[in-house]
Every structure is written in structure tokens, then in C-alpha cells.
Design a protein around this motif. Structure first.
Motif, mmCIF file in Angstrom:
data_model
loop_
_atom_site.group_PDB
_atom_site.id
_atom_site.type_symbol
_atom_site.label_atom_id
_atom_site.label_comp_id
_atom_site.label_asym_id
_atom_site.label_seq_id
_atom_site.Cartn_x
_atom_site.Cartn_y
_atom_site.Cartn_z
ATOM 1 N N TRP A 132 4.734 3.720 5.864
ATOM 2 C CA TRP A 132 4.112 4.399 7.001
ATOM 3 C C TRP A 132 4.843 4.032 8.282
ATOM 4 O O TRP A 132 5.254 2.882 8.473
ATOM 5 C CB TRP A 132 2.643 4.002 7.118
ATOM 6 C CG TRP A 132 1.981 4.521 8.371
ATOM 7 C CD1 TRP A 132 1.444 5.743 8.570
ATOM 8 C CD2 TRP A 132 1.811 3.791 9.596
ATOM 9 N NE1 TRP A 132 0.939 5.841 9.849
ATOM 10 C CE2 TRP A 132 1.159 4.657 10.497
ATOM 11 C CE3 TRP A 132 2.155 2.505 10.017
ATOM 12 C CZ2 TRP A 132 0.831 4.268 11.797
ATOM 13 C CZ3 TRP A 132 1.832 2.122 11.313
ATOM 14 C CH2 TRP A 132 1.181 2.993 12.179
ATOM 15 N N VAL B 151 -0.134 10.046 1.071
ATOM 16 C CA VAL B 151 0.959 9.077 1.170
ATOM 17 C C VAL B 151 1.396 8.654 -0.224
ATOM 18 O O VAL B 151 0.640 8.761 -1.191
ATOM 19 C CB VAL B 151 0.560 7.843 2.003
ATOM 20 C CG1 VAL B 151 0.201 8.251 3.425
ATOM 21 C CG2 VAL B 151 -0.593 7.092 1.364
ATOM 22 N N GLN B 152 2.616 8.147 -0.334
ATOM 23 C CA GLN B 152 3.176 7.802 -1.630
ATOM 24 C C GLN B 152 2.719 6.445 -2.124
ATOM 25 O O GLN B 152 2.406 5.534 -1.334
ATOM 26 C CB GLN B 152 4.704 7.833 -1.572
ATOM 27 C CG GLN B 152 5.337 6.676 -0.795
ATOM 28 C CD GLN B 152 6.850 6.750 -0.780
ATOM 29 O OE1 GLN B 152 7.456 7.319 0.115
ATOM 30 N NE2 GLN B 152 7.457 6.149 -1.786
ATOM 31 N N SER B 153 2.670 6.304 -3.426
ATOM 32 C CA SER B 153 2.372 5.017 -4.050
ATOM 33 C C SER B 153 3.632 4.162 -4.095
ATOM 34 O O SER B 153 4.757 4.682 -4.127
ATOM 35 C CB SER B 153 1.840 5.233 -5.468
ATOM 36 O OG SER B 153 0.619 5.936 -5.457
ATOM 37 N N VAL B 154 3.432 2.852 -4.098
ATOM 38 C CA VAL B 154 4.561 1.914 -4.114
ATOM 39 C C VAL B 154 4.253 0.776 -5.083
ATOM 40 O O VAL B 154 3.112 0.593 -5.510
ATOM 41 C CB VAL B 154 4.844 1.340 -2.707
ATOM 42 C CG1 VAL B 154 5.277 2.437 -1.746
ATOM 43 C CG2 VAL B 154 3.610 0.608 -2.168
ATOM 44 N N LYS C 120 -1.467 1.823 -4.707
ATOM 45 C CA LYS C 120 -1.777 1.649 -3.284
ATOM 46 C C LYS C 120 -2.667 0.420 -3.199
ATOM 47 O O LYS C 120 -3.893 0.501 -3.197
ATOM 48 C CB LYS C 120 -2.458 2.898 -2.727
ATOM 49 C CG LYS C 120 -1.545 4.127 -2.749
ATOM 50 C CD LYS C 120 -2.289 5.421 -2.552
ATOM 51 C CE LYS C 120 -1.317 6.604 -2.776
ATOM 52 N NZ LYS C 120 -2.023 7.908 -2.795
ATOM 53 N N PRO D 154 -5.666 9.045 1.494
ATOM 54 C CA PRO D 154 -4.581 8.284 0.875
ATOM 55 C C PRO D 154 -3.711 9.134 -0.038
ATOM 56 O O PRO D 154 -2.573 8.766 -0.330
ATOM 57 C CB PRO D 154 -5.318 7.207 0.085
ATOM 58 C CG PRO D 154 -6.627 7.078 0.747
ATOM 59 C CD PRO D 154 -6.983 8.438 1.240
ATOM 60 N N TYR E 238 0.800 -1.223 0.000
ATOM 61 C CA TYR E 238 0.000 0.000 0.000
ATOM 62 C C TYR E 238 0.838 1.283 0.000
ATOM 63 O O TYR E 238 0.691 2.133 -0.865
ATOM 64 C CB TYR E 238 -0.944 0.011 1.204
ATOM 65 C CG TYR E 238 -1.968 1.109 1.114
ATOM 66 C CD1 TYR E 238 -3.210 0.875 0.545
ATOM 67 C CD2 TYR E 238 -1.689 2.388 1.563
ATOM 68 C CE1 TYR E 238 -4.144 1.891 0.420
ATOM 69 C CE2 TYR E 238 -2.611 3.407 1.455
ATOM 70 C CZ TYR E 238 -3.840 3.156 0.880
ATOM 71 O OH TYR E 238 -4.741 4.170 0.748
ATOM 72 N N THR E 239 1.694 1.438 0.987
ATOM 73 C CA THR E 239 2.524 2.645 1.085
ATOM 74 C C THR E 239 3.574 2.427 2.167
ATOM 75 O O THR E 239 3.619 1.379 2.805
ATOM 76 C CB THR E 239 1.676 3.885 1.422
ATOM 77 O OG1 THR E 239 2.460 5.081 1.236
ATOM 78 C CG2 THR E 239 1.175 3.852 2.854
#
Length: 569
Positions: A216, A239-242, A270, A236, A213-214
């Protein structure tokens, strides 16, 4: 207790979303199977919560105490599997952790294993089995699969911290074998929400796909506040995408991260729910990922160790409005019996749940409006989900475990929904007819399907935030027939994950299903292949396409039984 918000937009924002009408892709219609008589009405089916009959001692616990941490809404994954080989399906639940420590500081945060004793009763055997997960931190998704082909099903658990692999010892206990397996090679602070076992390279060893997901960290988590100081779960979009992760099973308990070689590192999302199936019928398993606030992914297996991300080209990157939603739980099954595997995922309230019909592997048509799924899902925020033929009429229905993001209005606690499949062309909401236990108002999350009492009617297990789970036993009793296949691979992986089955009845009706290790969100289903047959009880033939490529045809199979089938030499 005030419930939590997921990795989706806040409820206040979702009320402002204005749905855009979709213009479905047009194409040549796939050949439909011959409709069967509908049989008795659904009124005779009820779901009864049998959990109170047992001393379960489990509640999903995300440690909400007023301070809102980003991943708190994600809690309570479910796996249905036979861990002790006694022929009865058992239940495993994941659980949260104390925040901001991200530690299971006491039994209220422990995971849970329930042994099926039969007769609708379960025994909590978590400690004896070695599955409390006391050292794991905050747990999300779980998937069950026999990764070492020893005949015993193992567990992988995705976490906010290090992930975990538990090997089934075959004596009722599990051993944490993560260290040195290659699955311990995970970047710090990566949230692993969901996972699935599948044999992508068809070497008979189950590989592992992990939905990420990200990044954190509880210590650096910043609270989000409305102007009046009221806290809410951050969007959402903050926060960054992965990229997702693919682990290849090397044998001997070792795995290698092959994400870069497979081409997964190029697509950033995400990741939430997964759907794994052969979408283009080339004999290789593909992967659908429902993403939160960014486009979905569909990875097509190229057969050379690589995948091609083709969601936009095939029409599943977005719903009809071409706007990213908040994808939650996902499933991949053939809802209209045309032999093509379709895709469903649920979403936030007012963002509409997505149903995509597979048009011969060439593209997917967004059919939520045409089938009434859009209208029927508008009021609900869904999490766990999946295709389930709950009334055994031969048409896969759609279940959604619902509950709001957080308490911002009186109607955020919700009941689950069951959309009954009307001959593969439309759906009708029959939730209220399924009984008061099905209609419990709460903040539902993970859910899974399985036949817990082996009566041929599928049951549902669902978690709710900070409450005990429901074990919803299907009353059956409508007179419809069924068949359940327990497939055992030999040249293929032992669990036969990826095997596809075509059933033809004496009347010429054709039904399709396949073996899967994932359903909805954070959850893993009974791996046995289920068919509802309606009023028909004569089966003309079964065709099983094993992951090894072997094709097995069976004649003279009787209905209303659980049939074990071993892959032929």
C-alpha cells in the motif's frame, strides 16, 4: 470524530452476511482435566481504569480528517514488559502518522513508553528512553523479546514503512539498531501488521515472525465512495495478498530473511493476529495466522528449518461454513485444560468469532456454536483479543476489544466483552458485571494482558481510536489463589519463550500454559506464566518443558507468589 474502518469489509456489507451453521468435525474426545469447584461468582471482580491517575499524554492517532486511507483503522498496538528490570511491568504503545505523508509530523503521532511507578501510577518516559519513533512513520504492531540474551527486553515495531528494532541498553534507554541488522531488508510499501519473537530452530536465539498484510502507498491510495458520495474504507478484496516473513536470528544483532527456505513464500494472505504454540506436541513451535478475507494459515514446524502450511488439513483455514471471514486478533492457549493448545480469533460483526478445539494435534474442531461463542459474539466487531483467566478460577476466559469499522450506524461504537469459561464446555458473557470502565463505548483496537500490580490478578491495557488508552486494573478480591512463574532460560532463550508448563494441584487437577510474546492484534503480553487455582492453594507439582528440551519438575511450590525459575544446567 468519525472512527475508522479496518482491513475488513465495510459495516454496511457485513450486515448483509448470513451466517451458515457449522457442522463440527467429529472425533475422539481429548481427556478433560478434573473440574474444580467454581468458587465465588464473578460479581466481586471489577476492572477499574487507573490511567487518569497519571499524566500519560498519549492518544492513538490515525489522522482521520475526512479522507479515508486504507490502513487507518489499524492503530494502537500495546506491549506489556519490564523494560528497566525493576520488577514492575511497564507499557508501550504504537501510534499512527500524518497522511498522506506517512510521517510522524509532531508529538501527537509519537509512540509512548510508560514506566510503572507502582501504586497504580505511570510516568511517560518516551523521550528519555529514545522511543518516540519520530522517524518511523505509521506504526502498527509491537513485540517485546530479549533477542540478544543480555537480560534486557528489546522491541520490534512493524510499520507501513520500514520496520524497526530497538535494542534495550539496560540503562533505561533504547537504540534503533535496525540499519544493517537484516530487518531493514523489507520491500517498499509492505504493511507489517503484527509480529512475534520465537525460537523456531531452537538454537537459543529468538527469531522473528512478521505478519504481512498487503502492499500500500498513500500517494496511490484510491478513495472508495458510496453512490451518494459518502466515503468508506475500501474492501480488503481490492488489495493483493502477500506472504509472511520469517527472520532467523544469526547472533551478533544480525538477522536473515529465510522465508523462502522455510516455505512461507508459497502461502499468500492478508496477515493479522498471530498465535504461536506447539500445536501437535512434537516439541517445536508452530505458527497460526488469522487472515483477512482469505483462509487462515497454520504453519507446522518440520524441524529442518521449513514449515508446512496445514490449515485446511487441520480444520482452521475457515470456520464451519468454509467461507473466509475477516480474521482480526488471535491467541493460542488451552481453554479446556486437556493439555492441547486451542485457537481463538475474533472477527467482524455477524461473522462470528472463531474458537477451535485441538483434538490431539490431529485436527481442530470448530466449537463456536457448541460453546456459545458464536451467539455471544454475533453483535461485535473484535480487534485485540485473547485467553485470560481474569477471575483466577483455573479456566481461561476470552476477552475481545471491540469497535465498529466506521461510523455507518449508531451502534458501531462498542464495549469490550468478557466471555467467562464455564468449566471448559461453554462460555457466558459477564461483561456488564465488570464495571463501567470495562464497558466504555468506543472504537477499541490493540490490547494486552499483564499483572501490573503483582497481586496475581491479570490486568488489561487497551487502546481506542483517537482516545486515551485504558489501563484496566483487576480488583481481584474473590478469594481465588494463583501462581505466576517468571522463567529465565539458560540453554534456552533468556526469555524462555516457548516454555510449556504443566501444573498439578493436590486434588489432581491439571492446568497448562506457556510463554508467549504475542497476543490478540498488534500486541505483546506480560511474558510471565499465570495460573489461576480457584479455591485450591496446594500445588502437587510443576513440570516445565524448556525450549532446549530439558524437563524440570518442582515439588512443594507455594501458591499466591511470583516465582522466579532459572533453567537448570
Amino acid at each position: 470524530m468519525t472512527p475508522m474502518h479496518p482491513m475488513g469489509w465495510t459495516l454496511a456489507w457485513s450486515h448483509l452476511l448470513i451466517p451458515v451453521l457449522a457442522f463440527p468435525f467429529m472425533g475422539v474426545l481429548g481427556i478433560q482435566s478434573k473440574p474444580a469447584a467454581r468458587g465465588n461468582e464473578t460479581g466481586s471482580i471489577r476492572f477499574i481504569d487507573i490511567a487518569p491517575q497519571s499524566d500519560i499524554r498519549y492518544q492513538s492517532n490515525n489522522d482521520f480528517t475526512g479522507r479515508k486511507y486504507f490502513p487507518q483503522p489499524m492503530c494502537g498496538g500495546v506491549a506489556i514488559f519490564d523494560y528497566d528490570g525493576d520488577g514492575r511491568q511497564d507499557i508501550f504503545f504504537t501510534n499512527g502518522a500524518k497522511l498522506p505523508e506517512v510521517e510522524k509530523t509532531g508529538p501527537s503521532f509519537h509512540n509512548c513508553l510508560l514506566r510503572n511507578l507502582g501504586g497504580g501510577r505511570f510516568e511517560n518516559v518516551t523521550r528519555q528512553a529514545g522511543l518516540t519513533g519520530a522517524g518511523l512513520g505509521y506504526c502498527f504492531g509491537v513485540t517485546a523479546g530479549d533477542y540478544d540474551n543480555d537480560g534486557d527486553r528489546d522491541l520490534f515495531i512493524g510499520n507501513a514503512g520500514p520496520n524497526a528494532l530497538f535494542r534495550n541498553n539496560g540503562d533505561g534507554t533504547f537504540t534503533d539498531v535496525t540499519a544493517g541488522s537484516g530487518l531493514d531488508d523489507k520491500p517498499d510499501d509492505l504493511l507489517s501488521v503484527d509480529a512475534a519473537w520465537f525460537d523456531y530452530d531452537q538454537d537459543s536465539l529468538l527469531d522473528l515472525f512478521v505478519s504481512q498484510y498487503t502492499f500500500w502507498n498513500a500517494r496511490t491510495d484510491k478513495p472508495c465512495l458510496f453512490p451518494d458520495g459518502t466515503p468508506f474504507y475500501c474492501s480488503p478484496k481490492t488489495v493483493q495478498s502477500v506472504s509472511n516473513t520469517l527472520y532467523r536470528n544469526l547472533g551478533g544483532g544480525k538477522f536473515a530473511d529465510v522465508s523462502r527456505e522455510a516455505g512461507l513464500d508459497k502461502a499468500l494472505g492478508k496477515g493479522m493476529g498471530l498465535g504461536i504454540a506447539d500445536f501437535n506436541q512434537d516439541g517445536r513451535p508452530d505458527v497460526f495466522v488469522a487472515n483477512d478475507t482469505v483462509q487462515n494459515f497454520l504453519y507446522l514446524n518440520q524441524g529442518n528449518g521449513a514449515f508446512r502450511e496445514a490449515s485446511f488439513f487441520l480444520g482452521v483455514a475457515y470456520k464451519g461454513s468454509a467461507v473466509a471471514g475477516s480474521g482480526m486478533g488471535a491467541d493460542a492457549k488451552d481453554f479446556n485444560n486437556d493439555g492441547q493448545v486451542d485457537i481463538f480469533y475474533n472477527d467482524l460483526r455477524n461473522q462470528l468469532h472463531g474458537l477451535f478445539q485441538n483434538r490431539g494435534g490431529r485436527f481442530f474442531e470448530y466449537v463456536s456454536y457448541r460453546t456459545q461463542v458464536a451467539k455471544l459474539s454475533r453483535r461485535f466487531t473484535g480487534w485485540g483479543s485473547g485467553f485470560i483467566d481474569f477471575d483466577n478460577d483455573g479456566w481461561k476466559d476470552i476477552y475481545s476489544a471491540n469497535g465498529g469499522l466506521e461510523y455507518l450506524s449508531p451502534d458501531t461504537a462498542q464495549h469490550d466483552t468478557m466471555l467467562r469459561n464455564l468449566d471448559g464446555t461453554a462460555f457466558a458473557d459477564v461483561s456488564e458485571s465488570l464495571g463501567q470502565d470495562f464497558m466504555r463505548i468506543a472504537y477499541q483496537r490493540g490490547s494486552s494482558f499483564g499483572d501490573l500490580n503483582d497481586d496475581g490478578f491479570l490486568d488489561i491495557v487497551v487502546t481506542s481510536l483517537n482516545r486515551s488508552p485504558r489501563i484496566l486494573q483487576n480488583s481481584g478480591g474473590n478469594g481465588n489463589h494463583w501462581l505466576m512463574l517468571d522463567l529465565r532460560g539458560r540453554a534456552s532463550n533468556r526469555d524462555a519463550i516457548g516454555a510449556a508448563v504443566l501444573l498439578q494441584t493436590a486434588s489432581g487437577r491439571t492446568l497448562h500454559n506457556h510463554v508467549s510474546s504475542t497476543v490478540g492484534l498488534m500486541s505483546s503480553p506480560d511474558r510471565r506464566v499465570h495460573f489461576g487455582l480457584g479455591k485450591e492453594k496446594d500445588i502437587e507439582s510443576l513440570e516445565i518443558r524448556w525450549p532446549s528440551g530439558k524437563v524440570q519438575v518442582m515439588k512443594g511450590v507455594k501458591a499466591d507468589q511470583i516465582l522466579e525459575v532459572e533453567e537448570p544446567d
